[in-house]
Design a protein around this motif. Structure first.
Motif, PDB file in Angstrom:
ATOM      1  N   LEU A  74      -8.003 -11.097   1.318  1.00  0.00           N
ATOM      2  CA  LEU A  74      -8.757 -10.180   0.463  1.00  0.00           C
ATOM      3  C   LEU A  74      -8.173  -8.775   0.522  1.00  0.00           C
ATOM      4  O   LEU A  74      -8.124  -8.065  -0.495  1.00  0.00           O
ATOM      5  N   LEU A  75      -7.711  -8.363   1.707  1.00  0.00           N
ATOM      6  CA  LEU A  75      -7.071  -7.051   1.813  1.00  0.00           C
ATOM      7  C   LEU A  75      -5.728  -7.031   1.085  1.00  0.00           C
ATOM      8  O   LEU A  75      -5.320  -5.994   0.546  1.00  0.00           O
ATOM      9  N   TRP A  76      -5.031  -8.170   1.065  1.00  0.00           N
ATOM     10  CA  TRP A  76      -3.809  -8.296   0.273  1.00  0.00           C
ATOM     11  C   TRP A  76      -4.128  -8.124  -1.211  1.00  0.00           C
ATOM     12  O   TRP A  76      -3.399  -7.459  -1.946  1.00  0.00           O
ATOM     13  N   THR A  77      -5.236  -8.714  -1.644  1.00  0.00           N
ATOM     14  CA  THR A  77      -5.674  -8.557  -3.034  1.00  0.00           C
ATOM     15  C   THR A  77      -5.987  -7.091  -3.324  1.00  0.00           C
ATOM     16  O   THR A  77      -5.618  -6.572  -4.390  1.00  0.00           O
ATOM     17  N   PHE A  78      -6.662  -6.429  -2.394  1.00  0.00           N
ATOM     18  CA  PHE A  78      -6.970  -4.997  -2.528  1.00  0.00           C
ATOM     19  C   PHE A  78      -5.692  -4.193  -2.755  1.00  0.00           C
ATOM     20  O   PHE A  78      -5.608  -3.364  -3.666  1.00  0.00           O
ATOM     21  N   ALA A  79      -4.676  -4.434  -1.913  1.00  0.00           N
ATOM     22  CA  ALA A  79      -3.436  -3.665  -1.999  1.00  0.00           C
ATOM     23  C   ALA A  79      -2.726  -3.908  -3.322  1.00  0.00           C
ATOM     24  O   ALA A  79      -2.270  -2.959  -3.984  1.00  0.00           O
ATOM     25  N   CYS A  80      -2.605  -5.172  -3.721  1.00  0.00           N
ATOM     26  CA  CYS A  80      -1.905  -5.486  -4.977  1.00  0.00           C
ATOM     27  C   CYS A  80      -2.656  -4.925  -6.181  1.00  0.00           C
ATOM     28  O   CYS A  80      -2.038  -4.466  -7.152  1.00  0.00           O
ATOM     29  N   ALA A  81      -3.994  -4.955  -6.131  1.00  0.00           N
ATOM     30  CA  ALA A  81      -4.772  -4.410  -7.240  1.00  0.00           C
ATOM     31  C   ALA A  81      -4.546  -2.906  -7.378  1.00  0.00           C
ATOM     32  O   ALA A  81      -4.398  -2.392  -8.494  1.00  0.00           O
ATOM     33  N   GLU A 105       0.822  -1.207   0.000  1.00  0.00           N
ATOM     34  CA  GLU A 105       0.000   0.000   0.000  1.00  0.00           C
ATOM     35  C   GLU A 105       0.861   1.264   0.000  1.00  0.00           C
ATOM     36  O   GLU A 105       0.509   2.261  -0.643  1.00  0.00           O
ATOM     37  N   VAL A 106       1.977   1.230   0.711  1.00  0.00           N
ATOM     38  CA  VAL A 106       2.905   2.371   0.681  1.00  0.00           C
ATOM     39  C   VAL A 106       3.476   2.544  -0.727  1.00  0.00           C
ATOM     40  O   VAL A 106       3.589   3.670  -1.238  1.00  0.00           O
ATOM     41  N   LEU A 107       3.837   1.432  -1.373  1.00  0.00           N
ATOM     42  CA  LEU A 107       4.335   1.496  -2.759  1.00  0.00           C
ATOM     43  C   LEU A 107       3.262   2.042  -3.699  1.00  0.00           C
ATOM     44  O   LEU A 107       3.555   2.843  -4.596  1.00  0.00           O
ATOM     45  N   ALA A 108       2.001   1.621  -3.484  1.00  0.00           N
ATOM     46  CA  ALA A 108       0.908   2.124  -4.319  1.00  0.00           C
ATOM     47  C   ALA A 108       0.733   3.626  -4.138  1.00  0.00           C
ATOM     48  O   ALA A 108       0.517   4.362  -5.118  1.00  0.00           O
ATOM     49  N   LEU A 109       0.840   4.104  -2.888  1.00  0.00           N
ATOM     50  CA  LEU A 109       0.727   5.544  -2.627  1.00  0.00           C
ATOM     51  C   LEU A 109       1.852   6.309  -3.316  1.00  0.00           C
ATOM     52  O   LEU A 109       1.603   7.332  -3.975  1.00  0.00           O
ATOM     53  N   ALA A 110       3.085   5.824  -3.180  1.00  0.00           N
ATOM     54  CA  ALA A 110       4.225   6.499  -3.815  1.00  0.00           C
ATOM     55  C   ALA A 110       4.076   6.522  -5.333  1.00  0.00           C
ATOM     56  O   ALA A 110       4.368   7.538  -5.988  1.00  0.00           O
ATOM     57  N   THR A 111       3.596   5.423  -5.902  1.00  0.00           N
ATOM     58  CA  THR A 111       3.420   5.351  -7.355  1.00  0.00           C
ATOM     59  C   THR A 111       2.293   6.269  -7.806  1.00  0.00           C
ATOM     60  O   THR A 111       2.385   6.901  -8.874  1.00  0.00           O
ATOM     61  N   ALA A 112       1.216   6.329  -7.010  1.00  0.00           N
ATOM     62  CA  ALA A 112       0.109   7.225  -7.355  1.00  0.00           C
ATOM     63  C   ALA A 112       0.564   8.685  -7.347  1.00  0.00           C
ATOM     64  O   ALA A 112       0.174   9.479  -8.216  1.00  0.00           O
ATOM     65  N   MET A 113       1.394   9.040  -6.383  1.00  0.00           N
ATOM     66  CA  MET A 113       1.906  10.412  -6.318  1.00  0.00           C
ATOM     67  C   MET A 113       2.817  10.711  -7.500  1.00  0.00           C
ATOM     68  O   MET A 113       2.790  11.810  -8.058  1.00  0.00           O
ATOM     69  N   ALA A 114       3.617   9.718  -7.906  1.00  0.00           N
ATOM     70  CA  ALA A 114       4.468   9.906  -9.085  1.00  0.00           C
ATOM     71  C   ALA A 114       3.618  10.083 -10.333  1.00  0.00           C
ATOM     72  O   ALA A 114       3.926  10.914 -11.201  1.00  0.00           O
ATOM     73  N   GLY A 115       2.531   9.299 -10.441  1.00  0.00           N
ATOM     74  CA  GLY A 115       1.637   9.447 -11.582  1.00  0.00           C
ATOM     75  C   GLY A 115       0.967  10.803 -11.608  1.00  0.00           C
ATOM     76  O   GLY A 115       0.793  11.399 -12.686  1.00  0.00           O
ATOM     77  N   ARG A 116       0.598  11.319 -10.448  1.00  0.00           N
ATOM     78  CA  ARG A 116      -0.026  12.645 -10.395  1.00  0.00           C
ATOM     79  C   ARG A 116       0.953  13.731 -10.830  1.00  0.00           C
ATOM     80  O   ARG A 116       0.605  14.656 -11.555  1.00  0.00           O
ATOM     81  N   ARG A 117       2.214  13.608 -10.389  1.00  0.00           N
ATOM     82  CA  ARG A 117       3.222  14.604 -10.779  1.00  0.00           C
ATOM     83  C   ARG A 117       3.489  14.584 -12.280  1.00  0.00           C
ATOM     84  O   ARG A 117       3.880  15.607 -12.866  1.00  0.00           O
ATOM     85  N   ALA A 139      -4.496   4.546   8.408  1.00  0.00           N
ATOM     86  CA  ALA A 139      -5.353   3.611   9.135  1.00  0.00           C
ATOM     87  C   ALA A 139      -4.627   2.291   9.387  1.00  0.00           C
ATOM     88  O   ALA A 139      -4.777   1.678  10.458  1.00  0.00           O
ATOM     89  N   GLU A 140      -3.820   1.845   8.428  1.00  0.00           N
ATOM     90  CA  GLU A 140      -3.093   0.590   8.579  1.00  0.00           C
ATOM     91  C   GLU A 140      -2.002   0.709   9.651  1.00  0.00           C
ATOM     92  O   GLU A 140      -1.747  -0.252  10.398  1.00  0.00           O
ATOM     93  N   LEU A 141      -1.358   1.867   9.739  1.00  0.00           N
ATOM     94  CA  LEU A 141      -0.339   2.060  10.769  1.00  0.00           C
ATOM     95  C   LEU A 141      -0.962   1.984  12.156  1.00  0.00           C
ATOM     96  O   LEU A 141      -0.372   1.418  13.086  1.00  0.00           O
ATOM     97  N   ARG A 142      -2.163   2.543  12.307  1.00  0.00           N
ATOM     98  CA  ARG A 142      -2.886   2.420  13.582  1.00  0.00           C
ATOM     99  C   ARG A 142      -3.150   0.953  13.907  1.00  0.00           C
ATOM    100  O   ARG A 142      -2.910   0.497  15.029  1.00  0.00           O
ATOM    101  N   LEU A 172      -5.422   6.727  -0.706  1.00  0.00           N
ATOM    102  CA  LEU A 172      -4.365   5.777  -0.378  1.00  0.00           C
ATOM    103  C   LEU A 172      -3.571   6.232   0.841  1.00  0.00           C
ATOM    104  O   LEU A 172      -3.140   5.399   1.659  1.00  0.00           O
ATOM    105  N   ALA A 173      -3.380   7.546   1.001  1.00  0.00           N
ATOM    106  CA  ALA A 173      -2.672   8.069   2.178  1.00  0.00           C
ATOM    107  C   ALA A 173      -3.475   7.806   3.458  1.00  0.00           C
ATOM    108  O   ALA A 173      -2.906   7.401   4.485  1.00  0.00           O
ATOM    109  N   LEU A 174      -4.787   8.040   3.395  1.00  0.00           N
ATOM    110  CA  LEU A 174      -5.635   7.754   4.554  1.00  0.00           C
ATOM    111  C   LEU A 174      -5.617   6.265   4.876  1.00  0.00           C
ATOM    112  O   LEU A 174      -5.633   5.865   6.044  1.00  0.00           O
TER     113      LEU A 174
END
Length: 275
Positions: free
Chosen positions: A253-260, A49-61, A86-89, A80-82
């Protein structure tokens, strides 16, 4: 069809998803403590999920300032940041590492344990907003994309999911310290199902644009449906399924969510870079 460059991104993500799922299943069948298997898969999920967030930010830039999908990318990054917050909590709770200063104060403990879990719903709402704005942006771009009646039938795939959560929770008596868990699960499953259904609708519409967009939003649809199904698995624990199996199914299922979502953001990033 995806270009060879985009297909090269898809393959390793699918392999990573399958490998982790298979390893978790093998450990479970070998009678490894289910909590340990879930924790390992949870940590892998957070990393992805952290990788997905970083990649999403790169795509936005990579988007131009006047790109009609920039606002959608902003919403997806926020979602993705939220989600990561939530996952860190939850990770602190799994590791029994919640700071003592929080646990010593009842108001702070309640806010941390029960209030901050609604970050998940806020994340799903932000992702839903991003998907809705994406469809609007694609329409404004002049590509001629439109939603067809048959695409809307995809919503019927996700309507039963919140109903299943409700049915499974109908006879459950919540613990005295957590009366809001059933309400949370119903809200989260409903929002997740709505986001997943909308992504599937968008994937059907994106088929009009060619393979890349269909893969991007098809993967987002898989993520949304997996997210909603995870609440069905959680609701089924100790009711319709053995608890150990239910919690591992939920994390799978949450693993599937993150990879997707990693697939979504990686394909989008490479797509906008080459445009």
């Amino acid at each position: 069809m995806l270009s060879p460059r985009l297909a090269a991104i898809r393959a390793p993500i699918l392999v990573i998803w399958l490998a982790a799922a298979v390893l978790a299943a093998i450990d479970f069948l070998r009678d490894v403590e289910p909590a340990h298997v879930r924790l390992a898969l949870f940590i892998a999920t957070v990393v992805v999920e952290v990788l997905a967030l970083a990649t999403a930010m790169a795509g936005r830039r990579a988007l131009a300032g006047d790109d009609p999908t920039r606002g959608a990318s902003t919403a997806i990054c926020l979602g993705l940041a939220l989600r990561v917050a939530a996952e860190l909590r939850l990770g602190l709770m799994y590791l029994a590492a919640v700071p003592s200063v929080i646990l010593k104060h009842p108001a702070l403990a309640d806010a941390f344990l029960y209030g901050l879990r609604y970050l998940y719903i806020a994340a799903d709402l932000a992702l839903l907003l991003g998907v809705v704005r994406t469809l609007r942006g694609l329409r404004r771009s002049g590509l001629g994309i439109r939603t067809r009646p048959r695409d809307l039938l995809a919503v019927l795939l996700v309507v039963p999911l919140p109903l299943a959560v409700y049915a499974l929770q109908a006879d459950v008596v919540p613990t005295p310290s957590d009366h809001g868990i059933i309400t949370f699960r119903l809200l989260a499953a409903s929002v997740g199902a709505l986001a997943g259904g909308y992504c599937v609708v968008l994937a059907g519409a994106a088929l009009q644009l060619g393979g890349t967009w269909a893969w991007i939003w098809g993967a987002a649809g898989v993520a949304g449906i997996a997210r909603a199904l995870s609440f069905v698995a959680a609701a089924a624990a100790d009711h319709a399924l053995p608890r150990a199996g239910a919690i591992l199914l939920e994390q799978g299922l949450l693993w599937t969510f993150a990879c997707a979502w990693l697939l979504v953001t990686a394909l989008h990033w490479q797509h906008v870079r080459r445009v």
